[in-house]
Write an enzyme that holds these catalytic residues in place. Structure first.
Site, mmCIF file in Angstrom:
data_model
loop_
_atom_site.group_PDB
_atom_site.id
_atom_site.type_symbol
_atom_site.label_atom_id
_atom_site.label_comp_id
_atom_site.label_asym_id
_atom_site.label_seq_id
_atom_site.Cartn_x
_atom_site.Cartn_y
_atom_site.Cartn_z
ATOM 1 N N GLU A 198 -2.363 7.967 -4.445
ATOM 2 C CA GLU A 198 -2.818 7.398 -5.718
ATOM 3 C C GLU A 198 -4.305 7.610 -5.995
ATOM 4 O O GLU A 198 -4.746 7.555 -7.138
ATOM 5 C CB GLU A 198 -2.487 5.902 -5.791
ATOM 6 C CG GLU A 198 -3.308 5.031 -4.850
ATOM 7 C CD GLU A 198 -2.976 3.548 -5.003
ATOM 8 O OE1 GLU A 198 -1.795 3.191 -4.940
ATOM 9 O OE2 GLU A 198 -3.930 2.759 -5.178
ATOM 10 N N HIS B 268 -1.087 0.510 -9.773
ATOM 11 C CA HIS B 268 -1.866 -0.448 -8.968
ATOM 12 C C HIS B 268 -2.450 -1.555 -9.859
ATOM 13 O O HIS B 268 -3.657 -1.798 -9.873
ATOM 14 C CB HIS B 268 -2.990 0.263 -8.209
ATOM 15 C CG HIS B 268 -3.369 -0.453 -6.935
ATOM 16 N ND1 HIS B 268 -3.615 0.215 -5.757
ATOM 17 C CD2 HIS B 268 -3.546 -1.770 -6.655
ATOM 18 C CE1 HIS B 268 -3.923 -0.674 -4.815
ATOM 19 N NE2 HIS B 268 -3.893 -1.874 -5.343
ATOM 20 N N ARG C 25 0.856 -1.181 0.000
ATOM 21 C CA ARG C 25 0.000 0.000 0.000
ATOM 22 C C ARG C 25 0.897 1.237 0.000
ATOM 23 O O ARG C 25 1.943 1.249 0.654
ATOM 24 C CB ARG C 25 -0.909 0.035 1.240
ATOM 25 C CG ARG C 25 -2.137 -0.863 1.148
ATOM 26 C CD ARG C 25 -3.175 -0.338 0.154
ATOM 27 N NE ARG C 25 -4.342 -1.190 0.049
ATOM 28 C CZ ARG C 25 -4.507 -2.180 -0.826
ATOM 29 N NH1 ARG C 25 -3.538 -2.465 -1.677
ATOM 30 N NH2 ARG C 25 -5.611 -2.888 -0.857
HETATM 31 P P1 NAI Z 1 -1.926 -11.267 4.377
HETATM 32 O O1 NAI Z 1 -2.892 -10.762 5.389
HETATM 33 O O2 NAI Z 1 -1.981 -12.706 3.954
HETATM 34 O O3 NAI Z 1 -0.422 -10.977 4.869
HETATM 35 C C1 NAI Z 1 0.009 -9.773 5.418
HETATM 36 C C2 NAI Z 1 1.171 -10.089 6.335
HETATM 37 O O4 NAI Z 1 1.732 -8.847 6.767
HETATM 38 C C3 NAI Z 1 0.761 -10.882 7.575
HETATM 39 O O5 NAI Z 1 1.575 -12.015 7.736
HETATM 40 C C4 NAI Z 1 0.970 -9.871 8.694
HETATM 41 O O6 NAI Z 1 1.346 -10.486 9.936
HETATM 42 C C5 NAI Z 1 2.084 -9.026 8.128
HETATM 43 N N1 NAI Z 1 2.268 -7.762 8.841
HETATM 44 C C6 NAI Z 1 1.370 -7.040 9.543
HETATM 45 N N2 NAI Z 1 1.970 -5.982 10.106
HETATM 46 C C7 NAI Z 1 3.278 -6.040 9.771
HETATM 47 C C8 NAI Z 1 4.404 -5.232 10.066
HETATM 48 N N3 NAI Z 1 4.306 -4.168 10.876
HETATM 49 N N4 NAI Z 1 5.601 -5.597 9.535
HETATM 50 C C9 NAI Z 1 5.720 -6.690 8.766
HETATM 51 N N5 NAI Z 1 4.669 -7.488 8.447
HETATM 52 C C10 NAI Z 1 3.473 -7.167 8.939
HETATM 53 O O7 NAI Z 1 -2.094 -10.304 3.132
HETATM 54 P P2 NAI Z 1 -1.678 -10.562 1.618
HETATM 55 O O8 NAI Z 1 -2.825 -11.161 0.891
HETATM 56 O O9 NAI Z 1 -0.360 -11.224 1.557
HETATM 57 O O10 NAI Z 1 -1.545 -9.052 1.090
HETATM 58 C C11 NAI Z 1 -0.561 -8.168 1.597
HETATM 59 C C12 NAI Z 1 -0.893 -6.751 1.183
HETATM 60 O O11 NAI Z 1 -0.718 -6.615 -0.226
HETATM 61 C C13 NAI Z 1 -2.368 -6.356 1.412
HETATM 62 O O12 NAI Z 1 -2.584 -5.913 2.727
HETATM 63 C C14 NAI Z 1 -2.574 -5.254 0.422
HETATM 64 O O13 NAI Z 1 -2.291 -4.022 1.043
HETATM 65 C C15 NAI Z 1 -1.538 -5.530 -0.665
HETATM 66 N N6 NAI Z 1 -2.156 -5.901 -1.935
HETATM 67 C C16 NAI Z 1 -1.812 -5.175 -3.054
HETATM 68 C C17 NAI Z 1 -2.365 -5.477 -4.275
HETATM 69 C C18 NAI Z 1 -1.971 -4.748 -5.521
HETATM 70 O O14 NAI Z 1 -2.650 -4.917 -6.556
HETATM 71 N N7 NAI Z 1 -0.895 -3.971 -5.509
HETATM 72 C C19 NAI Z 1 -3.393 -6.530 -4.397
HETATM 73 C C20 NAI Z 1 -3.642 -7.254 -3.169
HETATM 74 C C21 NAI Z 1 -3.058 -6.928 -1.987
#
Ligand code: NAI
Length: 333
Positions: A262, A294, A233
């Site tokens: 964005e 994005h 993000r």
């Molecule tokens: P997820 O929920 O499976 O994994 C997120 C991980 O980040 C978790 O393991 C969590 O413990 C960890 N986390 C939380 N706080 C943290 C911190 N302070 N430092 C390090 N790690 C931390 O989510 P997923 O599906 O892997 O997605 C991750 C992110 O990718 C989403 O939250 C979203 O913002 C972004 N995303 C971007 C997309 C794009 O098109 N650019 C599309 C989908 C998601």
């Protein structure tokens, strides 16, 4: 159910219409982004469907609620754009698509890395202009390099797997290390990751803790010439700090699929307009910065999953079923 679908693009309609054949909800497609100014377009719709840059702050939620909306069906995984406490206070249900294609995002992060490393985006333009010089296109072998993964959820772990396949060492940081992480993923404190990684990729959600996680102090700890990639993000990165890092040479290459501001730019064709975001325009002037708007999620598989899960969420809400992927302040299903 009658659903006002905000921020729709032609591709959204195709995939949602296809998935809706199994549900038969009444979907009304709106081009407009959801804001306080456009919220009344959802008047008398019991549900709305929103995307990442739709604004669901307190004011918008109150407007929607007053006009009869009870369901917010997000067609995204992230929900940082929703004031969940206010939604709960108003008795509104918020649902999301927990996972649509983590591969899509992980693979896009790798695409940014490969392109930035070998400068293929610059080579493409050069060749078209008959410039076959290699100056400025020098890359490095990924093999043997150290990659730092911040956030090892669904996307981060797949990304780690791919980079391991290139022969990279994988360091990771996550406050909740994953039991699914393979043995080659070494969890380390954030400072150590900053210090050791040649490439850093961000896969954590935007939370109060991760807001501007990459700031001046973090960049100061990184290796000289580090490659930084953000497909998480925008607000996880302090844009001002990375511009300073690029100017000083501390950041050697920067790949962004998301950007702090964005909302006012991405998903629109602004090619005939004057873009007033000076910070963004400054980023586009660096030869070693690659920005995509994005699009990491944007694969046919992901759009199919998003549409199917969104419509299943709407049906589950209507039927009061427990299969709804609900998001609440303290619980994410
Ligand atoms: P997820 O929920 O499976 O994994 C997120 C991980 O980040 C978790 O393991 C969590 O413990 C960890 N986390 C939380 N706080 C943290 C911190 N302070 N430092 C390090 N790690 C931390 O989510 P997923 O599906 O892997 O997605 C991750 C992110 O990718 C989403 O939250 C979203 O913002 C972004 N995303 C971007 C997309 C794009 O098109 N650019 C599309 C989908 C998601």
């Amino acid at each position: 159910m009658r659903i006002a679908v905000f921020s729709t693009k032609p591709y959204d309609r195709i995939f949602l219409d296809q998935a809706n054949q199994a549900h038969q909800h009444q979907l009304v497609y709106l081009d407009a982004r959801l804001t306080a100014e456009t919220a009344t377009l959802a008047s008398e719709f019991s549900g709305i469907c929103a995307f990442v840059n739709d604004k669901l702050d307190r004011e918008v939620l109150q407007l929607l609620h007053a006009n009869g909306t009870r369901l917010i069906a997000l067609r995204s995984a992230g929900f940082n754009n929703v004031d969940l406490a206010e939604a709960e206070r108003l008795g509104m249900t918020v649902a999301r698509v927990p996972a649509y294609s983590p591969h899509a995002v992980a693979e896009h992060a790798v695409a940014l890395i490969l392109s930035l490393n070998r400068m293929t985006f610059r080579a493409y333009n050069r060749i078209r202009e008959g410039n076959f010089s290699l100056d400025g296109l020098l890359g490095f072998d990924l093999y043997g390099k150290t990659v730092g993964v911040i956030g090892t959820g669904k996307i981060g772990l797949i990304f780690a797997d791919i980079m391991h396949g290139f022969g990279c060492r994988v360091l990771a940081h996550d406050p909740f290390p994953s039991a699914d992480a393979k043995a080659f993923v070494r969890y380390v404190p954030l400072e150590q990751l900053f210090e050791k990684a040649d490439i850093i990729s961000l896969h954590c959600p935007l939370t109060p803790e991760t807001h501007h996680l990459i700031d001046d102090a973090a960049i100061a700890q990184m290796k000289q010439g580090v490659m930084l990639v953000n497909t998480g993000r925008g607000r996880v990165v302090d844009t001002h700090a990375v511009i300073d890092g690029l100017k000083s040479g501390k950041i050697g290459r920067l790949g962004l699929d998301v950007y702090e501001e964005e909302e006012n730019l991405f998903f629109q064709d602004l090619s005939q307009r004057v873009i007033s975001d000076d910070q963004f325009m400054r980023l586009t002037t660096f030869p070693n910065v690659l920005i995509t708007g994005h699009q990491a999620f944007f694969t046919a598989e992901a759009l199919t999953n998003i549409a199917e899960t969104t419509l299943a969420n709407i049906s589950a809400f209507e039927q009061g079923s427990g299969t709804l992927n609900r998001v609440t302040v303290d619980k994410v299903v």
